[in-house]
Design a protein around this motif. Structure first.
Motif, mmCIF file in Angstrom:
data_model
loop_
_atom_site.group_PDB
_atom_site.id
_atom_site.type_symbol
_atom_site.label_atom_id
_atom_site.label_comp_id
_atom_site.label_asym_id
_atom_site.label_seq_id
_atom_site.Cartn_x
_atom_site.Cartn_y
_atom_site.Cartn_z
ATOM 1 N N THR A 1 -11.789 12.966 2.570
ATOM 2 C CA THR A 1 -11.901 11.940 1.279
ATOM 3 C C THR A 1 -10.603 11.139 1.050
ATOM 4 O OG1 THR A 1 -11.056 13.656 -0.235
ATOM 5 C CG2 THR A 1 -13.500 13.194 0.058
ATOM 6 N N PHE A 2 -10.540 10.183 0.676
ATOM 7 C CA PHE A 2 -9.516 9.493 0.513
ATOM 8 C C PHE A 2 -9.341 8.556 -0.774
ATOM 9 C CE2 PHE A 2 -12.137 6.605 2.759
ATOM 10 C CZ PHE A 2 -11.865 5.408 2.099
ATOM 11 N N LYS A 3 -8.183 8.329 -1.255
ATOM 12 C CA LYS A 3 -8.067 7.420 -2.617
ATOM 13 C C LYS A 3 -6.694 6.737 -2.305
ATOM 14 C CE LYS A 3 -8.081 7.182 -7.569
ATOM 15 N NZ LYS A 3 -8.273 7.851 -8.739
ATOM 16 N N LYS A 4 -6.552 5.625 -2.251
ATOM 17 C CA LYS A 4 -5.531 4.579 -1.858
ATOM 18 C C LYS A 4 -5.356 3.816 -2.935
ATOM 19 C CE LYS A 4 -5.241 7.048 1.936
ATOM 20 N NZ LYS A 4 -3.951 8.108 1.734
ATOM 21 N N ASN A 5 -4.192 3.451 -3.155
ATOM 22 C CA ASN A 5 -3.918 2.514 -4.112
ATOM 23 C C ASN A 5 -2.844 1.393 -3.656
ATOM 24 O OD1 ASN A 5 -4.744 3.545 -6.406
ATOM 25 N ND2 ASN A 5 -2.910 5.057 -6.644
ATOM 26 N N VAL A 6 -3.199 0.162 -3.930
ATOM 27 C CA VAL A 6 -2.439 -1.031 -3.518
ATOM 28 C C VAL A 6 -1.652 -1.716 -4.876
ATOM 29 C CG1 VAL A 6 -2.534 -3.378 -2.514
ATOM 30 C CG2 VAL A 6 -3.719 -1.633 -1.474
ATOM 31 N N THR A 7 -0.437 -1.829 -4.814
ATOM 32 C CA THR A 7 0.321 -2.364 -5.966
ATOM 33 C C THR A 7 0.664 -3.969 -5.828
ATOM 34 O OG1 THR A 7 1.594 -0.262 -6.320
ATOM 35 C CG2 THR A 7 2.348 -2.191 -7.298
ATOM 36 N N ALA B 1 0.934 -1.265 -0.036
ATOM 37 C CA ALA B 1 -0.136 -0.163 -0.041
ATOM 38 C C ALA B 1 0.935 1.276 0.001
ATOM 39 C CB ALA B 1 -1.000 -0.044 1.304
ATOM 40 N N GLU B 2 0.267 2.116 -0.515
ATOM 41 C CA GLU B 2 1.077 3.525 -0.558
ATOM 42 C C GLU B 2 1.196 4.291 0.853
ATOM 43 O OE1 GLU B 2 -0.698 5.936 -3.657
ATOM 44 O OE2 GLU B 2 -2.664 6.108 -2.332
ATOM 45 N N CYS B 3 0.523 3.754 1.905
ATOM 46 C CA CYS B 3 0.591 4.375 3.149
ATOM 47 C C CYS B 3 0.123 3.349 4.175
ATOM 48 C CB CYS B 3 -0.284 5.693 3.381
ATOM 49 S SG CYS B 3 -1.801 5.281 3.407
#
Length: 131
Positions: free
Chosen positions: A96-102, A63-65
């Motif tokens: 608001t949030f937007k999170k990416n998982v690589t 995850a990015e955080c």
């Protein structure tokens, strides 16, 4: 002759680029939680299927955080079988949030990006005791 060489090189790059995508199909690569209450973690299970003729292995999922935690199968996923990647978001901060998982699969360069979003809102006020 020069055009042939350029065409050949371009074709090789195209074939290489397509060959690097992992042979899996996700039911969805995005999820919106909508409005969620602060301090109530939420989880989404991203389901995927191995569409190849060989087992696939997830090398890592990051995850990015620190507020987002992926949990993924460590064992190989056999051909035709399904797997799940659980993504949990710790809704500590309002807004608001937007999170990416690589997600990176062994032997494949191109990762899959899973995305979650939503809005963290204040929890409902606790019902107090009447004095």
């Amino acid at each position: 002759m020069k055009q042939f060489v350029v065409l050949l090189i371009a074709s090789l790059f195209t074939i290489t680029a397509f060959a690097q995508k992992p042979p899996v199909k996700f039911a969805s690569e995005t999820h919106s939680f909508g409005k969620i209450k602060q301090n109530k973690p939420v989880t989404k299970e991203f389901v995927f299927q191995n569409t190849s003729n060989q087992p696939v292995v997830i090398e890592f999922a990051t995850a990015e955080c620190g507020c987002t935690t992926p949990d993924y199968p460590k064992q190989p996923i056999a051909k035709g079988q399904s797997g799940k990647i659980k993504v949990t978001f710790n809704a500590a901060t309002m807004g608001t949030f937007k999170k990416n998982v690589t997600v990176k699969f062994v032997k494949f360069n191109a990762p899959v990006i899973l995305t979650i979003d939503g809005e963290v809102i204040a929890p409902a006020p606790a019902k107090g005791k009447v004095k």
